[in-house]
Design a protein around this motif. Structure first.
Motif, PDB file in Angstrom:
ATOM      1  N   VAL A  50     -14.023 -22.831  10.643  1.00 46.76           N
ATOM      2  CA  VAL A  50     -13.586 -23.972  11.453  1.00 46.76           C
ATOM      3  C   VAL A  50     -12.265 -23.702  12.169  1.00 46.76           C
ATOM      4  O   VAL A  50     -11.868 -24.482  13.038  1.00 46.76           O
ATOM      5  N   LYS A  51     -11.618 -22.614  11.838  1.00 45.37           N
ATOM      6  CA  LYS A  51     -10.356 -22.273  12.501  1.00 45.37           C
ATOM      7  C   LYS A  51     -10.554 -22.158  14.022  1.00 45.37           C
ATOM      8  O   LYS A  51      -9.663 -22.459  14.796  1.00 45.37           O
ATOM      9  N   GLY A  52     -11.743 -21.735  14.452  1.00 41.20           N
ATOM     10  CA  GLY A  52     -12.020 -21.558  15.864  1.00 41.20           C
ATOM     11  C   GLY A  52     -12.430 -22.830  16.606  1.00 41.20           C
ATOM     12  O   GLY A  52     -12.654 -22.790  17.826  1.00 41.20           O
ATOM     13  N   PHE A  53     -12.539 -23.964  15.909  1.00 37.98           N
ATOM     14  CA  PHE A  53     -12.974 -25.195  16.567  1.00 37.98           C
ATOM     15  C   PHE A  53     -12.119 -25.569  17.786  1.00 37.98           C
ATOM     16  O   PHE A  53     -12.671 -26.002  18.793  1.00 37.98           O
ATOM     17  N   PRO A  54     -10.799 -25.450  17.732  1.00 36.39           N
ATOM     18  CA  PRO A  54     -10.009 -25.824  18.912  1.00 36.39           C
ATOM     19  C   PRO A  54     -10.364 -25.011  20.162  1.00 36.39           C
ATOM     20  O   PRO A  54     -10.237 -25.512  21.272  1.00 36.39           O
ATOM     21  N   GLU A  55     -10.837 -23.796  19.987  1.00 29.99           N
ATOM     22  CA  GLU A  55     -11.258 -22.994  21.142  1.00 29.99           C
ATOM     23  C   GLU A  55     -12.679 -23.353  21.590  1.00 29.99           C
ATOM     24  O   GLU A  55     -13.023 -23.162  22.753  1.00 29.99           O
ATOM     25  N   LEU A  56     -13.498 -23.860  20.677  1.00 33.14           N
ATOM     26  CA  LEU A  56     -14.874 -24.231  21.010  1.00 33.14           C
ATOM     27  C   LEU A  56     -14.980 -25.596  21.671  1.00 33.14           C
ATOM     28  O   LEU A  56     -15.869 -25.835  22.485  1.00 33.14           O
ATOM     29  N   TYR A  57     -14.079 -26.507  21.299  1.00 29.83           N
ATOM     30  CA  TYR A  57     -14.172 -27.890  21.771  1.00 29.83           C
ATOM     31  C   TYR A  57     -12.815 -28.378  22.255  1.00 29.83           C
ATOM     32  O   TYR A  57     -11.844 -28.392  21.507  1.00 29.83           O
ATOM     33  N   ARG A  58     -12.778 -28.792  23.520  1.00 29.01           N
ATOM     34  CA  ARG A  58     -11.564 -29.388  24.079  1.00 29.01           C
ATOM     35  C   ARG A  58     -11.340 -30.763  23.452  1.00 29.01           C
ATOM     36  O   ARG A  58     -10.212 -31.209  23.274  1.00 29.01           O
ATOM     37  N   ARG A  59     -12.449 -31.426  23.124  1.00 26.27           N
ATOM     38  CA  ARG A  59     -12.399 -32.725  22.440  1.00 26.27           C
ATOM     39  C   ARG A  59     -13.554 -32.753  21.464  1.00 26.27           C
ATOM     40  O   ARG A  59     -14.649 -32.277  21.764  1.00 26.27           O
ATOM     41  N   PHE A  60     -13.319 -33.298  20.269  1.00 28.83           N
ATOM     42  CA  PHE A  60     -14.363 -33.370  19.245  1.00 28.83           C
ATOM     43  C   PHE A  60     -14.132 -34.614  18.402  1.00 28.83           C
ATOM     44  O   PHE A  60     -13.045 -34.791  17.837  1.00 28.83           O
ATOM     45  N   THR A  61     -15.145 -35.490  18.329  1.00 30.46           N
ATOM     46  CA  THR A  61     -15.098 -36.618  17.401  1.00 30.46           C
ATOM     47  C   THR A  61     -16.442 -36.726  16.699  1.00 30.46           C
ATOM     48  O   THR A  61     -17.485 -36.448  17.284  1.00 30.46           O
ATOM     49  N   ASN A  62     -16.369 -37.099  15.454  1.00 31.45           N
ATOM     50  CA  ASN A  62     -17.557 -37.306  14.636  1.00 31.45           C
ATOM     51  C   ASN A  62     -17.376 -38.686  13.994  1.00 31.45           C
ATOM     52  O   ASN A  62     -16.630 -38.832  13.034  1.00 31.45           O
ATOM     53  N   THR A  63     -18.059 -39.681  14.553  1.00 32.79           N
ATOM     54  CA  THR A  63     -17.835 -41.074  14.164  1.00 32.79           C
ATOM     55  C   THR A  63     -18.921 -41.556  13.214  1.00 32.79           C
ATOM     56  O   THR A  63     -20.101 -41.609  13.596  1.00 32.79           O
ATOM     57  N   PRO A  64     -18.552 -41.910  11.973  1.00 31.06           N
ATOM     58  CA  PRO A  64     -19.545 -42.445  11.036  1.00 31.06           C
ATOM     59  C   PRO A  64     -20.116 -43.768  11.532  1.00 31.06           C
ATOM     60  O   PRO A  64     -19.391 -44.621  12.022  1.00 31.06           O
ATOM     61  N   ARG A  65     -21.443 -43.900  11.398  1.00 28.22           N
ATOM     62  CA  ARG A  65     -22.129 -45.148  11.758  1.00 28.22           C
ATOM     63  C   ARG A  65     -22.610 -45.881  10.503  1.00 28.22           C
ATOM     64  O   ARG A  65     -22.560 -47.098  10.442  1.00 28.22           O
ATOM     65  N   HIS A  66     -23.104 -45.112   9.523  1.00 26.88           N
ATOM     66  CA  HIS A  66     -23.578 -45.679   8.253  1.00 26.88           C
ATOM     67  C   HIS A  66     -23.144 -44.736   7.142  1.00 26.88           C
ATOM     68  O   HIS A  66     -23.324 -43.522   7.260  1.00 26.88           O
ATOM     69  N   VAL A  67     -22.595 -45.296   6.074  1.00 31.74           N
ATOM     70  CA  VAL A  67     -22.139 -44.510   4.929  1.00 31.74           C
ATOM     71  C   VAL A  67     -22.755 -45.106   3.668  1.00 31.74           C
ATOM     72  O   VAL A  67     -22.670 -46.308   3.439  1.00 31.74           O
ATOM     73  N   LEU A  68     -23.363 -44.247   2.871  1.00 32.38           N
ATOM     74  CA  LEU A  68     -23.926 -44.662   1.596  1.00 32.38           C
ATOM     75  C   LEU A  68     -23.374 -43.732   0.525  1.00 32.38           C
ATOM     76  O   LEU A  68     -23.538 -42.505   0.623  1.00 32.38           O
ATOM     77  N   VAL A  69     -22.701 -44.294  -0.466  1.00 31.88           N
ATOM     78  CA  VAL A  69     -22.175 -43.519  -1.577  1.00 31.88           C
ATOM     79  C   VAL A  69     -22.876 -43.992  -2.831  1.00 31.88           C
ATOM     80  O   VAL A  69     -22.939 -45.194  -3.107  1.00 31.88           O
ATOM     81  N   ASP A  70     -23.411 -43.047  -3.591  1.00 35.55           N
ATOM     82  CA  ASP A  70     -24.111 -43.350  -4.836  1.00 35.55           C
ATOM     83  C   ASP A  70     -23.614 -42.375  -5.886  1.00 35.55           C
ATOM     84  O   ASP A  70     -24.048 -41.220  -5.916  1.00 35.55           O
ATOM     85  N   GLY A  71     -22.680 -42.817  -6.701  1.00 34.61           N
ATOM     86  CA  GLY A  71     -22.117 -41.940  -7.731  1.00 34.61           C
ATOM     87  C   GLY A  71     -21.416 -40.749  -7.104  1.00 34.61           C
ATOM     88  O   GLY A  71     -20.489 -40.905  -6.319  1.00 34.61           O
ATOM     89  N   GLU A  72     -21.885 -39.571  -7.436  1.00 33.86           N
ATOM     90  CA  GLU A  72     -21.263 -38.333  -6.951  1.00 33.86           C
ATOM     91  C   GLU A  72     -21.997 -37.751  -5.737  1.00 33.86           C
ATOM     92  O   GLU A  72     -21.923 -36.554  -5.474  1.00 33.86           O
ATOM     93  N   GLN A  73     -22.700 -38.613  -4.993  1.00 34.79           N
ATOM     94  CA  GLN A  73     -23.404 -38.193  -3.787  1.00 34.79           C
ATOM     95  C   GLN A  73     -23.113 -39.180  -2.671  1.00 34.79           C
ATOM     96  O   GLN A  73     -22.801 -40.333  -2.928  1.00 34.79           O
ATOM     97  N   ALA A  74     -23.250 -38.705  -1.436  1.00 33.57           N
ATOM     98  CA  ALA A  74     -23.091 -39.592  -0.282  1.00 33.57           C
ATOM     99  C   ALA A  74     -23.960 -39.079   0.857  1.00 33.57           C
ATOM    100  O   ALA A  74     -24.236 -37.878   0.952  1.00 33.57           O
ATOM    101  N   ALA A  75     -24.376 -40.012   1.687  1.00 32.44           N
ATOM    102  CA  ALA A  75     -25.087 -39.685   2.923  1.00 32.44           C
ATOM    103  C   ALA A  75     -24.394 -40.452   4.043  1.00 32.44           C
ATOM    104  O   ALA A  75     -24.034 -41.623   3.877  1.00 32.44           O
ATOM    105  N   VAL A  76     -24.196 -39.769   5.152  1.00 30.70           N
ATOM    106  CA  VAL A  76     -23.518 -40.382   6.290  1.00 30.70           C
ATOM    107  C   VAL A  76     -24.323 -40.098   7.549  1.00 30.70           C
ATOM    108  O   VAL A  76     -24.684 -38.946   7.813  1.00 30.70           O
ATOM    109  N   ILE A  77     -24.597 -41.149   8.295  1.00 29.46           N
ATOM    110  CA  ILE A  77     -25.173 -41.024   9.632  1.00 29.46           C
ATOM    111  C   ILE A  77     -23.999 -41.195  10.591  1.00 29.46           C
ATOM    112  O   ILE A  77     -23.249 -42.175  10.494  1.00 29.46           O
ATOM    113  N   SER A  78     -23.833 -40.230  11.489  1.00 25.55           N
ATOM    114  CA  SER A  78     -22.690 -40.277  12.387  1.00 25.55           C
ATOM    115  C   SER A  78     -23.096 -39.828  13.786  1.00 25.55           C
ATOM    116  O   SER A  78     -24.239 -39.412  14.011  1.00 25.55           O
TER     117      SER A  78
END
Length: 122
Positions: A50-78
């Motif tokens: 991921v060190k190279g991300f700034p060279e790959l993307y001038r702008r980058f956002t990953n916005t969560p839409r739905h988050v489900l956490v169940d104990g020691e697991q999670a699923a995220v739609i973003s």
């Protein structure tokens, strides 16, 4: 941190471009099945990737839409919105699965339409 706090911090750090601190959320022996990069094993391998991300993307956002956490697991739609250095826009919906151990991410997998990342239509 709780699993929910880890998930929230994951997206906050990614959206802030704080990739070194983002990498610290992963266990030393973490495994990430990343749809574009393949299997990444170990926090330091991930950190280098991921060190190279700034060279790959001038702008980058990953916005969560739905988050489900169940104990020691999670699923995220973003939704990822990014812009490459040449100005190409990337829009992609994503599903991430997380498994936590000892307050860190031990395993993560992501699933998304890969076409926008390879130069195809968004």
């Amino acid at each position: 941190m709780t699993p929910r706090e880890i998930v929230d911090t994951y997206y906050t750090l990614a959206n802030g471009g704080e990739w070194d601190r983002w990498s610290d959320l992963f266990a030393a022996g973490a495994v990430v099945d990343e749809q574009l990069a393949g299997r990444i094993e170990g926090r330091e391998t991930l950190r280098a990737a991921v060190k190279g991300f700034p060279e790959l993307y001038r702008r980058f956002t990953n916005t969560p839409r739905h988050v489900l956490v169940d104990g020691e697991q999670a699923a995220v739609i973003s939704h990822i919105s990014a812009v490459t250095p040449d100005g190409r826009r990337i829009e992609a919906d994503v599903a991430n699965y997380f498994r936590f151990e000892g307050g860190l991410i031990a395993y993560m997998a992501n699933f998304h339409d890969s076409v926008p990342f390879t130069g195809g239509a968004t």
